[in-house]
Design a protein around this motif. Structure first.
Motif, PDB file in Angstrom:
ATOM      1  N   PRO A  10       0.809  -1.227   0.000  1.00 59.59           N
ATOM      2  CA  PRO A  10       0.000   0.000   0.000  1.00 59.59           C
ATOM      3  C   PRO A  10       0.838   1.270   0.000  1.00 59.59           C
ATOM      4  CG  PRO A  10      -0.869  -1.583   1.584  1.00 59.59           C
ATOM      5  CD  PRO A  10       0.440  -2.126   1.101  1.00 59.59           C
ATOM      6  N   ALA A  11       1.974   1.241   0.685  1.00 61.24           N
ATOM      7  CA  ALA A  11       2.827   2.432   0.718  1.00 61.24           C
ATOM      8  C   ALA A  11       3.361   2.754  -0.672  1.00 61.24           C
ATOM      9  CB  ALA A  11       3.981   2.229   1.701  1.00 61.24           C
ATOM     10  N   LEU A  12       3.855   1.726  -1.384  1.00 63.60           N
ATOM     11  CA  LEU A  12       4.364   1.956  -2.731  1.00 63.60           C
ATOM     12  C   LEU A  12       3.249   2.373  -3.691  1.00 63.60           C
ATOM     13  CD1 LEU A  12       6.996  -0.890  -3.309  1.00 63.60           C
ATOM     14  CD2 LEU A  12       7.406   1.551  -2.964  1.00 63.60           C
ATOM     15  N   ALA A  13       2.047   1.817  -3.487  1.00 64.99           N
ATOM     16  CA  ALA A  13       0.923   2.218  -4.335  1.00 64.99           C
ATOM     17  C   ALA A  13       0.603   3.698  -4.141  1.00 64.99           C
ATOM     18  CB  ALA A  13      -0.302   1.360  -4.017  1.00 64.99           C
ATOM     19  N   LEU A  14       0.585   4.149  -2.878  1.00 60.27           N
ATOM     20  CA  LEU A  14       0.321   5.561  -2.612  1.00 60.27           C
ATOM     21  C   LEU A  14       1.421   6.438  -3.180  1.00 60.27           C
ATOM     22  CD1 LEU A  14      -1.337   7.773  -1.270  1.00 60.27           C
ATOM     23  CD2 LEU A  14      -0.121   7.305   0.874  1.00 60.27           C
ATOM     24  N   VAL A 284      11.650   5.684  -4.314  1.00 58.72           N
ATOM     25  CA  VAL A 284      10.482   6.274  -4.967  1.00 58.72           C
ATOM     26  C   VAL A 284      10.136   7.621  -4.323  1.00 58.72           C
ATOM     27  CG1 VAL A 284       8.030   5.971  -5.464  1.00 58.72           C
ATOM     28  CG2 VAL A 284       9.585   4.027  -5.666  1.00 58.72           C
ATOM     29  N   ALA A 285      10.098   7.657  -2.986  1.00 55.81           N
ATOM     30  CA  ALA A 285       9.721   8.897  -2.298  1.00 55.81           C
ATOM     31  C   ALA A 285      10.743  10.003  -2.533  1.00 55.81           C
ATOM     32  CB  ALA A 285       9.567   8.637  -0.790  1.00 55.81           C
ATOM     33  N   GLY A 286      12.031   9.668  -2.497  1.00 58.50           N
ATOM     34  CA  GLY A 286      13.056  10.671  -2.750  1.00 58.50           C
ATOM     35  C   GLY A 286      12.982  11.214  -4.158  1.00 58.50           C
ATOM     36  N   GLY A 287      12.716  10.314  -5.128  1.00 55.06           N
ATOM     37  CA  GLY A 287      12.577  10.765  -6.498  1.00 55.06           C
ATOM     38  C   GLY A 287      11.389  11.692  -6.686  1.00 55.06           C
ATOM     39  N   VAL A 288      10.257  11.351  -6.079  1.00 59.42           N
ATOM     40  CA  VAL A 288       9.065  12.191  -6.194  1.00 59.42           C
ATOM     41  C   VAL A 288       9.295  13.551  -5.538  1.00 59.42           C
ATOM     42  CG1 VAL A 288       6.650  12.422  -5.484  1.00 59.42           C
ATOM     43  CG2 VAL A 288       7.490  10.231  -6.355  1.00 59.42           C
ATOM     44  N   LEU A 289       9.921  13.555  -4.359  1.00 58.67           N
ATOM     45  CA  LEU A 289      10.213  14.828  -3.686  1.00 58.67           C
ATOM     46  C   LEU A 289      11.090  15.715  -4.551  1.00 58.67           C
ATOM     47  CD1 LEU A 289      10.241  16.718  -1.213  1.00 58.67           C
ATOM     48  CD2 LEU A 289      12.192  15.395  -0.339  1.00 58.67           C
ATOM     49  N   MET A 290      12.116  15.139  -5.181  1.00 58.61           N
ATOM     50  CA  MET A 290      13.020  15.944  -5.996  1.00 58.61           C
ATOM     51  C   MET A 290      12.337  16.441  -7.261  1.00 58.61           C
ATOM     52  SD  MET A 290      15.973  17.038  -5.386  1.00 58.61           S
ATOM     53  CE  MET A 290      16.288  18.518  -6.328  1.00 58.61           C
ATOM     54  N   VAL A 291      11.420  15.664  -7.810  1.00 59.07           N
ATOM     55  CA  VAL A 291      10.642  16.128  -8.972  1.00 59.07           C
ATOM     56  C   VAL A 291       9.842  17.369  -8.598  1.00 59.07           C
ATOM     57  CG1 VAL A 291       8.675  15.564 -10.457  1.00 59.07           C
ATOM     58  CG2 VAL A 291      10.526  13.915 -10.171  1.00 59.07           C
ATOM     59  N   LEU A 292       9.200  17.344  -7.423  1.00 63.11           N
ATOM     60  CA  LEU A 292       8.415  18.496  -6.980  1.00 63.11           C
ATOM     61  C   LEU A 292       9.310  19.703  -6.711  1.00 63.11           C
ATOM     62  CD1 LEU A 292       5.915  16.678  -4.586  1.00 63.11           C
ATOM     63  CD2 LEU A 292       5.428  17.629  -6.848  1.00 63.11           C
ATOM     64  N   VAL A 293      10.463  19.469  -6.065  1.00 63.39           N
ATOM     65  CA  VAL A 293      11.388  20.570  -5.780  1.00 63.39           C
ATOM     66  C   VAL A 293      11.893  21.188  -7.080  1.00 63.39           C
ATOM     67  CG1 VAL A 293      13.674  21.119  -4.844  1.00 63.39           C
ATOM     68  CG2 VAL A 293      12.090  19.731  -3.510  1.00 63.39           C
ATOM     69  N   ASP A 294      12.269  20.343  -8.032  1.00 68.07           N
ATOM     70  CA  ASP A 294      12.780  20.858  -9.305  1.00 68.07           C
ATOM     71  C   ASP A 294      11.696  21.600 -10.076  1.00 68.07           C
ATOM     72  OD1 ASP A 294      14.952  20.943 -11.370  1.00 68.07           O
ATOM     73  OD2 ASP A 294      13.465  19.811 -12.519  1.00 68.07           O
TER      74      ASP A 294
END
Length: 331
Positions: A10-14, A284-294
């Motif tokens: 569930p965590a990876l799905a979210l 996954v979470a680190g990649g998503v965070l960096m996408v938002l920051v960029d």
């Protein structure tokens, strides 16, 4: 109060749903807004803008964030210090010094290899130096590790500045180098993105293989040894992987701090302390965070860009201080 732990599925799905929303937003936002209907529709100038320029940039931001988060998780596991991360431990500063040498003295190595190789050597050497200081006396000292990392980062940053003064000249794009040191994701070609992807998968697989050993290492060297793990080999492998992940992140994103601190911390609180689930979740979470920051970095003041490292420092600095205060209250 301890939160209810989530299972990995569930965590990876979210995180995947959040990531798809972040990717869509990042592809649309920039100097000009391009609606999803246009970049998913008929061929045209706006569609080419998104898929030729923005999409590789978004992929590179994801890779940088995933590498930083993975390096932070590995360093925290090896050093047994929840405050450990590439930026604070001096590993990123070592990678930055190596990368600066490659940029200012390109004759040392072939151009295609100089930046990642020198960044890796700097990160690896800095990591081992901090590790050696932390093991003085035969016992781990968390405060000593943190202070050694901060001191080493300051020394390496000073050496990097000295290199800029000595070897920087009119033929060197000093503004680009300084901007890179402040942190900013580069825009790669599609071929470079396809080349980066397998490295990220290989790093994640290798870190996942080390997860049981890192779990055992959290119980102490003697306990890990009794469970059948070769502690020196385990530590060497984890530091090598963390240094390689840091070097890749620095090569593509410059010096970006606190991502490797925040993401593993939040996910450890959310998923629990076992490294097996944490490895893919952190990436996954680190990649998503960096996408938002960029996305914020390149769209909030378009056509100019805010260095991504400044944004992560604005977020991560208060997070780090809050963590220090929380640990002080618990001690």
């Amino acid at each position: 109060m301890t939160p209810a732990r989530w299972s990995l599925g569930p965590a990876l799905a979210l995180l995947a749903v959040t990531g798809m929303l972040a990717f869509g937003l990042s592809l649309s936002l920039g100097a000009a807004w391009v609606s999803p209907a246009r970049w998913l529709g008929e061929p045209g100038l706006e569609r080419d803008l998104v898929w030729v320029w923005r999409a590789p940039r978004v992929a590179a931001a994801f890779f940088v964030g995933a590498c930083l988060s993975l390096a932070g998780l590995l360093f925290q596991g090896v050093f047994r210090n929840p405050l450990a991360e590439p930026y604070l431990l001096g590993s990123a500063a070592g990678a930055g010094l190596g990368a600066a040498i490659a940029l200012l003295l390109p004759q040392l190595l072939p151009p295609a290899w100089s930046l990642p190789v020198m960044a890796f050597l700097g990160a690896w050497g800095a990591s081992w130096l901090v590790l050696a200081v932390g093991r003085i006396g035969g016992a781990w000292q968390s405060a000593r590790l943190l202070l050694a990392g901060v001191a080493l980062a300051a020394i390496l940053s000073a050496l990097r500045g000295l290199l800029l003064m000595v070897f920087g000249d009119e033929s060197t794009n000093l503004r680009a180098i300084v901007s890179w040191q402040l942190g900013g994701v580069q825009t790669p070609t599609v071929a470079e993105v396809l080349g980066f992807g397998p490295w990220l998968l290989l790093l994640g697989w290798a870190a996942w293989r080390l997860a049981p050993g890192l779990d055992a290492l959290g119980l102490g060297d003697a306990a890990a040894q009794s469970l059948g793990h070769r502690v020196p080999r385990l530590v060497a492998g984890a530091v090598l992987l963390a240094a390689l992940a840091t070097a890749l992140a620095v090569s593509w994103g410059g010096l970006i701090g606190f991502v490797g601190l925040m993401v593993p911390h939040v996910l450890r609180w959310w998923l629990g302390p076992l490294h097996g689930p944490l490895v893919p979740a952190c990436m996954v979470a680190g990649g998503v965070l960096m996408v938002l920051v960029d996305t914020v970095a390149r769209s909030s003041m378009a056509p100019s860009e805010i260095p991504a490292g400044l944004l992560t420092a604005v977020i991560g600095g208060p997070f780090f201080l809050a963590l220090l205060l929380w640990r002080q209250d618990r001690s």
